[in-house]
Write a protein that holds these residues in place. Structure first.
Motif, mmCIF file in Angstrom:
data_model
loop_
_atom_site.group_PDB
_atom_site.id
_atom_site.type_symbol
_atom_site.label_atom_id
_atom_site.label_comp_id
_atom_site.label_asym_id
_atom_site.label_seq_id
_atom_site.Cartn_x
_atom_site.Cartn_y
_atom_site.Cartn_z
ATOM 1 N N ALA A 204 30.338 -37.244 67.501
ATOM 2 C CA ALA A 204 31.435 -37.561 68.413
ATOM 3 C C ALA A 204 32.461 -36.442 68.365
ATOM 4 O O ALA A 204 32.510 -35.663 67.410
ATOM 5 C CB ALA A 204 32.090 -38.884 68.020
ATOM 6 N N ARG A 205 33.276 -36.338 69.403
ATOM 7 C CA ARG A 205 34.366 -35.364 69.413
ATOM 8 C C ARG A 205 35.402 -35.741 68.359
ATOM 9 O O ARG A 205 35.486 -36.884 67.916
ATOM 10 C CB ARG A 205 35.011 -35.333 70.803
ATOM 11 N N ILE A 206 36.212 -34.771 67.994
ATOM 12 C CA ILE A 206 37.209 -34.999 66.944
ATOM 13 C C ILE A 206 38.169 -36.117 67.322
ATOM 14 O O ILE A 206 38.548 -36.938 66.474
ATOM 15 C CB ILE A 206 37.978 -33.701 66.648
ATOM 16 N N ASP A 207 38.584 -36.187 68.596
ATOM 17 C CA ASP A 207 39.528 -37.231 68.982
ATOM 18 C C ASP A 207 38.937 -38.629 68.809
ATOM 19 O O ASP A 207 39.649 -39.580 68.439
ATOM 20 C CB ASP A 207 40.035 -37.018 70.411
ATOM 21 N N MET A 208 37.618 -38.755 69.042
ATOM 22 C CA MET A 208 36.968 -40.045 68.844
ATOM 23 C C MET A 208 36.893 -40.414 67.364
ATOM 24 O O MET A 208 37.017 -41.583 66.994
ATOM 25 C CB MET A 208 35.567 -40.014 69.447
ATOM 26 N N LEU A 209 36.694 -39.406 66.514
ATOM 27 C CA LEU A 209 36.685 -39.656 65.070
ATOM 28 C C LEU A 209 38.067 -40.090 64.591
ATOM 29 O O LEU A 209 38.186 -40.919 63.675
ATOM 30 C CB LEU A 209 36.239 -38.398 64.317
ATOM 31 N N MET A 210 39.106 -39.533 65.203
ATOM 32 C CA MET A 210 40.471 -39.949 64.881
ATOM 33 C C MET A 210 40.687 -41.401 65.257
ATOM 34 O O MET A 210 41.192 -42.210 64.457
ATOM 35 C CB MET A 210 41.475 -39.065 65.618
ATOM 36 N N GLU A 211 40.303 -41.754 66.485
ATOM 37 C CA GLU A 211 40.541 -43.102 66.988
ATOM 38 C C GLU A 211 39.787 -44.150 66.190
ATOM 39 O O GLU A 211 40.305 -45.246 65.935
ATOM 40 C CB GLU A 211 40.160 -43.178 68.467
ATOM 41 N N SER A 212 38.563 -43.824 65.797
ATOM 42 C CA SER A 212 37.745 -44.800 65.057
ATOM 43 C C SER A 212 38.107 -44.865 63.575
ATOM 44 O O SER A 212 37.728 -45.810 62.881
ATOM 45 C CB SER A 212 36.270 -44.434 65.189
ATOM 46 N N GLY A 213 38.808 -43.840 63.101
ATOM 47 C CA GLY A 213 39.139 -43.778 61.675
ATOM 48 C C GLY A 213 38.080 -43.077 60.851
ATOM 49 O O GLY A 213 38.278 -42.853 59.650
ATOM 50 N N ALA A 214 36.956 -42.708 61.470
ATOM 51 C CA ALA A 214 35.866 -42.062 60.739
ATOM 52 C C ALA A 214 36.282 -40.723 60.155
ATOM 53 O O ALA A 214 35.727 -40.288 59.138
ATOM 54 C CB ALA A 214 34.661 -41.880 61.661
ATOM 55 N N LEU A 215 37.255 -40.071 60.778
ATOM 56 C CA LEU A 215 37.716 -38.772 60.301
ATOM 57 C C LEU A 215 38.311 -38.865 58.896
ATOM 58 O O LEU A 215 38.275 -37.895 58.130
ATOM 59 C CB LEU A 215 38.771 -38.220 61.268
ATOM 60 N N PHE A 216 38.839 -40.017 58.548
ATOM 61 C CA PHE A 216 39.565 -40.170 57.288
ATOM 62 C C PHE A 216 38.736 -40.844 56.184
ATOM 63 O O PHE A 216 39.229 -41.047 55.078
ATOM 64 C CB PHE A 216 40.839 -40.985 57.532
ATOM 65 N N ALA A 217 37.489 -41.177 56.494
ATOM 66 C CA ALA A 217 36.638 -41.862 55.514
ATOM 67 C C ALA A 217 36.442 -40.987 54.272
ATOM 68 O O ALA A 217 36.080 -39.819 54.369
ATOM 69 C CB ALA A 217 35.291 -42.195 56.134
ATOM 70 N N GLY A 218 36.689 -41.569 53.115
ATOM 71 C CA GLY A 218 36.483 -40.865 51.857
ATOM 72 C C GLY A 218 37.603 -39.943 51.434
ATOM 73 O O GLY A 218 37.509 -39.284 50.389
ATOM 74 N N ILE A 219 38.676 -39.888 52.221
ATOM 75 C CA ILE A 219 39.813 -39.037 51.869
ATOM 76 C C ILE A 219 40.902 -39.922 51.271
ATOM 77 O O ILE A 219 41.448 -40.788 51.961
ATOM 78 C CB ILE A 219 40.351 -38.296 53.108
ATOM 79 N N PRO A 220 41.225 -39.752 50.005
ATOM 80 C CA PRO A 220 42.173 -40.637 49.321
ATOM 81 C C PRO A 220 43.516 -40.743 50.061
ATOM 82 O O PRO A 220 44.130 -39.745 50.414
ATOM 83 C CB PRO A 220 42.361 -39.964 47.960
ATOM 84 N N GLY A 221 43.920 -41.968 50.314
ATOM 85 C CA GLY A 221 45.225 -42.238 50.893
ATOM 86 C C GLY A 221 45.343 -42.008 52.380
ATOM 87 O O GLY A 221 46.419 -42.213 52.952
ATOM 88 N N ALA A 222 44.266 -41.597 53.041
ATOM 89 C CA ALA A 222 44.346 -41.268 54.462
ATOM 90 C C ALA A 222 43.696 -42.353 55.306
ATOM 91 O O ALA A 222 42.539 -42.705 55.100
ATOM 92 C CB ALA A 222 43.677 -39.929 54.732
ATOM 93 N N ALA A 223 44.455 -42.881 56.282
ATOM 94 C CA ALA A 223 43.921 -43.840 57.245
ATOM 95 C C ALA A 223 44.234 -43.401 58.665
ATOM 96 O O ALA A 223 43.564 -43.799 59.607
ATOM 97 C CB ALA A 223 44.503 -45.220 56.988
ATOM 98 N N LYS A 224 45.254 -42.575 58.789
ATOM 99 C CA LYS A 224 45.641 -41.976 60.065
ATOM 100 C C LYS A 224 46.542 -40.779 59.739
ATOM 101 O O LYS A 224 46.982 -40.595 58.600
ATOM 102 C CB LYS A 224 46.383 -42.983 60.936
ATOM 103 N N PHE A 225 46.814 -39.948 60.736
ATOM 104 C CA PHE A 225 47.672 -38.791 60.501
ATOM 105 C C PHE A 225 49.117 -39.245 60.313
ATOM 106 O O PHE A 225 49.657 -40.001 61.121
ATOM 107 C CB PHE A 225 47.588 -37.809 61.662
ATOM 108 N N ASP A 226 49.756 -38.756 59.263
ATOM 109 C CA ASP A 226 51.119 -39.132 58.911
ATOM 110 C C ASP A 226 51.968 -37.859 58.766
ATOM 111 O O ASP A 226 51.673 -37.019 57.918
ATOM 112 C CB ASP A 226 51.110 -39.901 57.580
#
Length: 272
Positions: A204-226
């Protein structure tokens, strides 16, 4: 590869350009290659910067383009990642280089994809498409980056699996790197995604990974961009950069520069 060879004669250094030797070339597929050249003893740069490189043009004058350095600031050689454009003034010839050939190198690297242009934060996200990965290869192998950030995330979006240059190195968390292997084992995260072919991973494109949350899987403390904790670098297609720059600004992030650090940076030298 073509049987055509580069007929350019011996290159002559100038005040703005040195002449370096090609050490190795790797062709990833029919339209993507990387190469390494000698590094002058006086050449200094910050990981993430770009520099002018080129060959002699048909008129005898240097034909130059800006290329991000893919090697970290400590490397004794300089590495670059390039596309192959059949009718490109420079890349149509640059793709034919072989070890031993000569190439022009600018003496003054510069750029904004550097840690100096970002405010302190916990996580560094490096978002790239295609050959926009190059400066992030440099940064991901720089020990200072792991001292500045608790987590370092390289996101690379391509159309085809074969476009995932350096996939094995990044996928192994830079395990063979002499300087960052220990830190990268716990701090580095590689998120490859392929948009037009089956892939054993994200598709998927990066924006779709952001929307689904898949971009942050396995990254400690990350659920969305802060904006309080996350710092963003972007390099790649103009469409991607403009889309994400607008999104980050709308969500409380400020763009940084060498003069005024912020929460996200893009390399404007490559953006029209």
């Amino acid at each position: 590869m073509s049987d055509v060879t580069i007929e350019q004669g011996a290159l002559e250094p100038t005040g703005a350009l040195s002449v370096e030797t090609v050490l190795s070339v790797r062709h990833w597929n029919e339209h993507l290659f990387s190469f390494r050249i000698t590094r002058p003893a006086s050449f200094r740069f910050r990981s993430g910067e770009f520099v002018m490189i080129g060959l002699k043009g048909d008129n005898g004058k240097p034909l130059l383009r800006a290329y991000s350095l893919a090697s970290p600031a400590w490397d004794e050689e300089l590495e670059f990642l390039s596309i192959k454009v059949e009718d490109g003034p420079l890349t149509s010839r640059l793709q034919l280089i072989e070890p031993g050939d000569q190439i022009y190198l600018g003496r003054k690297p510069t750029g904004t994809l550097v840690t100096d242009a970002l405010l302190p934060g916990k996580r560094l996200f490096m978002l790239s498409t295609g050959t926009g990965l190059a400066p992030f290869l440099s940064l991901s192998r720089d020990p200072d980056v792991y001292d500045f950030f608790e987590q370092v995330v390289a996101v690379h979006s391509v159309r085809r699996v074969s476009d995932l240059a350096f996939h094995e190195d990044l996928g192994s968390k830079l395990a063979e790197d002499p300087l960052v292997a220990e830190q990268a084992a716990s701090q580095f995260h590689y998120v490859p995604t392929v948009t037009r072919e089956p892939f054993d991973g994200h598709m998927a494109r990066i924006d779709m990974l952001m929307e689904s949350g898949a971009l942050f899987a396995g990254i400690p403390g990350a659920a969305k961009f802060d904006p309080e904790t996350d710092r963003i670098m972007m390099c790649g297609s103009m469409e991607m950069i403009k889309q994400f720059a607008a999104w980050f600004e709308a969500n409380g992030f400020t763009e940084g520069s060498n003069a005024a650090p912020g929460q996200f940076v893009i390399e404007r030298a490559f953006v029209g």
